[in-house]
Design an enzyme around this catalytic site. Structure first.
Site, short mmCIF file in Angstrom:
data_model
loop_
_atom_site.label_atom_id
_atom_site.label_comp_id
_atom_site.label_asym_id
_atom_site.label_seq_id
_atom_site.Cartn_x
_atom_site.Cartn_y
_atom_site.Cartn_z
N THR A 146 -4.00 2.48 -2.04
CA THR A 146 -3.61 1.16 -2.53
C THR A 146 -4.25 0.28 -3.45
O THR A 146 -5.35 0.79 -4.00
CB THR A 146 -3.91 0.20 -0.99
OG1 THR A 146 -3.07 -0.80 -1.24
CG2 THR A 146 -5.12 0.17 -0.77
N ASP A 158 -9.92 -8.01 0.84
CA ASP A 158 -10.22 -7.38 2.09
C ASP A 158 -11.54 -7.63 2.66
O ASP A 158 -11.74 -7.28 3.82
CB ASP A 158 -9.81 -5.95 2.13
CG ASP A 158 -8.28 -5.62 2.22
OD1 ASP A 158 -7.38 -6.49 2.77
OD2 ASP A 158 -7.86 -4.50 2.33
N GLY A 160 1.17 -1.54 4.99
CA GLY A 160 1.51 -2.46 5.76
C GLY A 160 0.30 -3.48 6.21
O GLY A 160 0.15 -4.26 6.86
N GLY A 161 -1.07 -3.25 5.33
CA GLY A 161 -1.94 -4.31 5.46
C GLY A 161 -2.43 -4.18 7.05
O GLY A 161 -2.54 -3.26 7.79
N THR A 166 0.91 -1.15 0.07
CA THR A 166 -0.08 -0.01 0.01
C THR A 166 0.95 1.06 0.02
O THR A 166 2.24 0.92 -0.05
CB THR A 166 -1.02 -0.09 1.36
OG1 THR A 166 -1.72 -1.12 1.06
CG2 THR A 166 -1.63 1.22 1.61
N ASN A 220 -4.14 -2.93 -2.76
CA ASN A 220 -3.93 -4.08 -1.71
C ASN A 220 -2.58 -4.75 -1.93
O ASN A 220 -1.59 -4.30 -1.39
CB ASN A 220 -5.27 -5.11 -2.12
CG ASN A 220 -5.33 -6.12 -0.76
OD1 ASN A 220 -4.79 -5.87 0.23
ND2 ASN A 220 -5.76 -7.12 -1.02
N1 GLY Z 1 -5.50 -3.34 1.41
C1 GLY Z 1 -4.96 -2.79 2.81
C2 GLY Z 1 -5.97 -2.17 3.39
O1 GLY Z 1 -6.87 -1.63 2.96
O2 GLY Z 1 -5.86 -2.23 4.88
#
Ligand code: GLY
Length: 594
Positions: A399, A423, A473-474, A381, A401
């Protein structure tokens, strides 16, 4: 221009001064009605050098933070293609002339999406189906978001803000070694499944680091967007190309999905914290709630932390315990607020956080039920932070993703699509790319926005911006933002030290797993003591996070830092050109959910 007042005619002022009076009056009126007429220090923290150059140039030329953000986001779509994007989505936390706003341009599920679309006849998840290829894409929001932010707050012509991105796409740029490495890693994921190599093939060449990488189709798309605005992306030529790509690959996004998409203004999550106001992301991101919960629980456990030196076994254990509780709430209660009633106030109530923190076992690992796989490999991201000389701030995270999204480049338009559908909670209890699980709150439904962890955050004191920060960083995003804030405020680190410090992460499942970012391990003694407690402490083969921080220190000085894990740049500089007044009258946002 106003006429000179009668004062001059009565000889109360010297003739020469009287001549200047209209100008003085005009300047006073202008500064009253057009507040941005200011120069002074500005700061940026941007994940790549091309974006940093453009952000600085826009600010130096008198553009405001929103102008700089729009130009930067388009540049990163060219030079940071693993996460910068036209085909993804994100969020802006904004502080503008004393007002705090939050813009949600998260992707949405297409109309034809359905709850079980990634499950086979037996109800099992079909491997990679929400990650790779056309069906993994949600309806992109980035162009609508940038257009909307600029429509209300931009001061520079939209078209001019896209010129740097167009130039970089058309003439090319020499790729950073990190980009080359990431692209090469991605080839294997998409081989035989998407057209990724058709576009990014030049990165395979031995001399890729010496050759300019050109993207003529992307340049043409940016040119159309520069001329026709978001209309081109959602209803014009680019929309046609995107829908044609969907037809070619069996994707779900239709013309109607694009036509209907809107960026949404939402009330930001605002929370008092130690004399500051945190302004951060509300749902459909879990990031703001999680950050407030983490900071709140840490303060409840102040006495325990006092006896827990930085990065000691006890310190890491206590943080792991509070992170675990945040992830438990995230899985159960968080989703798109337009589809699911998210109990925001209850989740951040001091009484609730006190009760949750008091349940932390000081000496042992509390046990979640069930054990699930940990984090996946890809955490791309991107985030940038901008503060202009007038004190306006943009904290923007967006992002695709996963790194390079779903690996599909829209033929003829030259941009990558997201794999944000992953997600969603594709099946209750089945972990996504980041190893996090969810329930009904985040199940797939047409037009719904998938839960995010993005945490673009601004910190204010008495209405003045003291901090602007965020990271990719997800699921590690909010734990990284949290750890960076406590590095700054509890451990007295400089911005540079705070972003470079070790970061670790615990996310409920598996209950004993603590992951440490690649660059900087925990001290050896801490690791062995945590292992003796029953933790599985793993240092990653990959980094998480690429923090971009601007901070105003207690003495009022601006500092900025870009995470050494990434390839970004942070700069503080003096702006001498007063900011331009908005180019057109502003109206209330088209879509408001505040
Ligand atoms: N795709 C990562 C987030 O939205 O948290």
């Amino acid at each position: 221009m106003p006429e000179a007042p009668a004062l001059c005619e009565h000889g109360a002022m010297k003739r020469s001064l009287c001549g200047l009076l209209p100008l003085v009056v005009y300047a006073l009126l202008a500064s009253f009605f057009a507040a941005p007429l200011r120069a002074g220090p500005a700061a940026i923290a941007i994940p790549d050098s091309h974006g940093a150059e453009v952000a600085e140039a826009v600010l130096r030329e008198g553009g405001n933070a929103i102008d700089a953000a729009v130009a930067t986001a388009f540049v990163l779509a060219v030079t940071y293609p693993e996460a910068g994007n036209l085909g993804g989505g994100g969020f802006i936390t904004l502080h503008h002339q004393g007002n705090d706003r939050f813009l949600d341009f998260r992707e949405a599920a297409p109309e034809r999406a359905s709850r079980d679309m990634y499950l086979d006849a037996q109800g099992n998840y079909i491997k990679d189906s929400s990650l790779i290829g056309h069906r993994a894409a949600g309806v992109p929001g980035t162009v609508a978001g940038l257009w909307e932010a600029h429509r209300l707050y931009g001061t520079r012509p939209w078209k001019s803000l896209l010129q740097p991105a167009i130039r970089l796409a058309r003439d090319g740029f020499v790729p950073h070694p990190q980009l080359i490495e990431r692209t090469r890693e991605a080839f294997a994921d998409y081989e035989g499944k998407t057209n990724f190599r058709d576009y990014f093939g030049p990165f395979a060449a031995g001399d890729a680091a010496q050759q300019a990488f050109r993207q003529p189709e992307l340049a043409a798309t940016l040119q159309r967007i520069a001329e026709r605005g978001a209309q081109d992306f959602y209803a014009g030529r680019t929309a046609q190309l995107l829908v044609a790509e969907m037809r070619r690959g069996g994707g779900l996004i239709s013309r109607e999905d694009l036509r209907r998409y809107r960026a949404i203004w939402r009330a930001p999550l605002q929370q008092a914290w130690r004399g500051y106001t945190l302004v951060t992301a509300p749902p459909p991101s879990s990031g703001g709630i999680a950050l407030v919960q983490l900071l709140g629980m840490k303060d409840v456990l102040a006495a325990e932390f006092k006896d827990a030196p930085y990065l000691s076994r006890q310190y890491v254990h206590l943080i792991a315990e509070i992170e675990k509780r945040v992830f438990a709430d995230r899985a159960e209660y968080l989703g798109d607020p337009d589809f699911f009633k998210v109990p925001v106030n209850a989740l951040v109530a001091p009484s609730y956080l006190r009760q949750r923190a008091q349940q932390v076992d000081r000496t042992a690992i509390s046990s979640p039920t069930g054990v699930k796989p940990g984090l996946g490999e890809s955490l791309q991201t991107t985030h940038f932070s901008i503060l202009d000389a007038a004190g306006n701030a943009v904290s923007l995270t967006y992002t695709l993703n996963g790194s390079f999204g779903n690996g599909v480049v829209v033929r003829g338009a030259g941009f990558l699509l997201n794999n944000e559908m992953d997600d969603f909670s594709v099946k209750p209890g089945v972990p996504n790319l980041y190893g996090v699980v969810g329930a009904a709150a985040n199940e797939i439904a047409p037009r719904k926005r998938m839960l995010s962890s993005m945490t673009p955050t601004i910190l204010l004191k008495d209405g003045v911006v003291q901090g602007v920060l965020g990271t990719p960083g997800g699921s590690t995003i909010f734990t990284s933002v949290f750890q960076t804030l406590i590095n700054l405020f509890d451990h007295g680190m400089t911005a540079g030290e705070a972003v470079a410090a070790p970061r670790f992460h615990h996310q409920l499942l598996p209950g004993t797993l603590i992951i440490v970012s690649r660059c900087c391990n925990l001290p050896e003694q801490t690791r062995s003591e945590l292992t003796a407690m029953g933790y599985d402490v793993r240092q990653n083969s990959w980094e998480f996070g690429d923090m971009q921080v601007i901070q105003r220190t207690d003495s009022g000085t601006l500092t900025a830092a870009s995470d050494p894990r990434g390839r970004g740049q942070a700069r503080v500089f003096e702006v001498t050109t007063p900011a331009a007044a908005p180019e057109k009258p502003r109206s209330r946002p088209a879509a408001v959910a505040e």
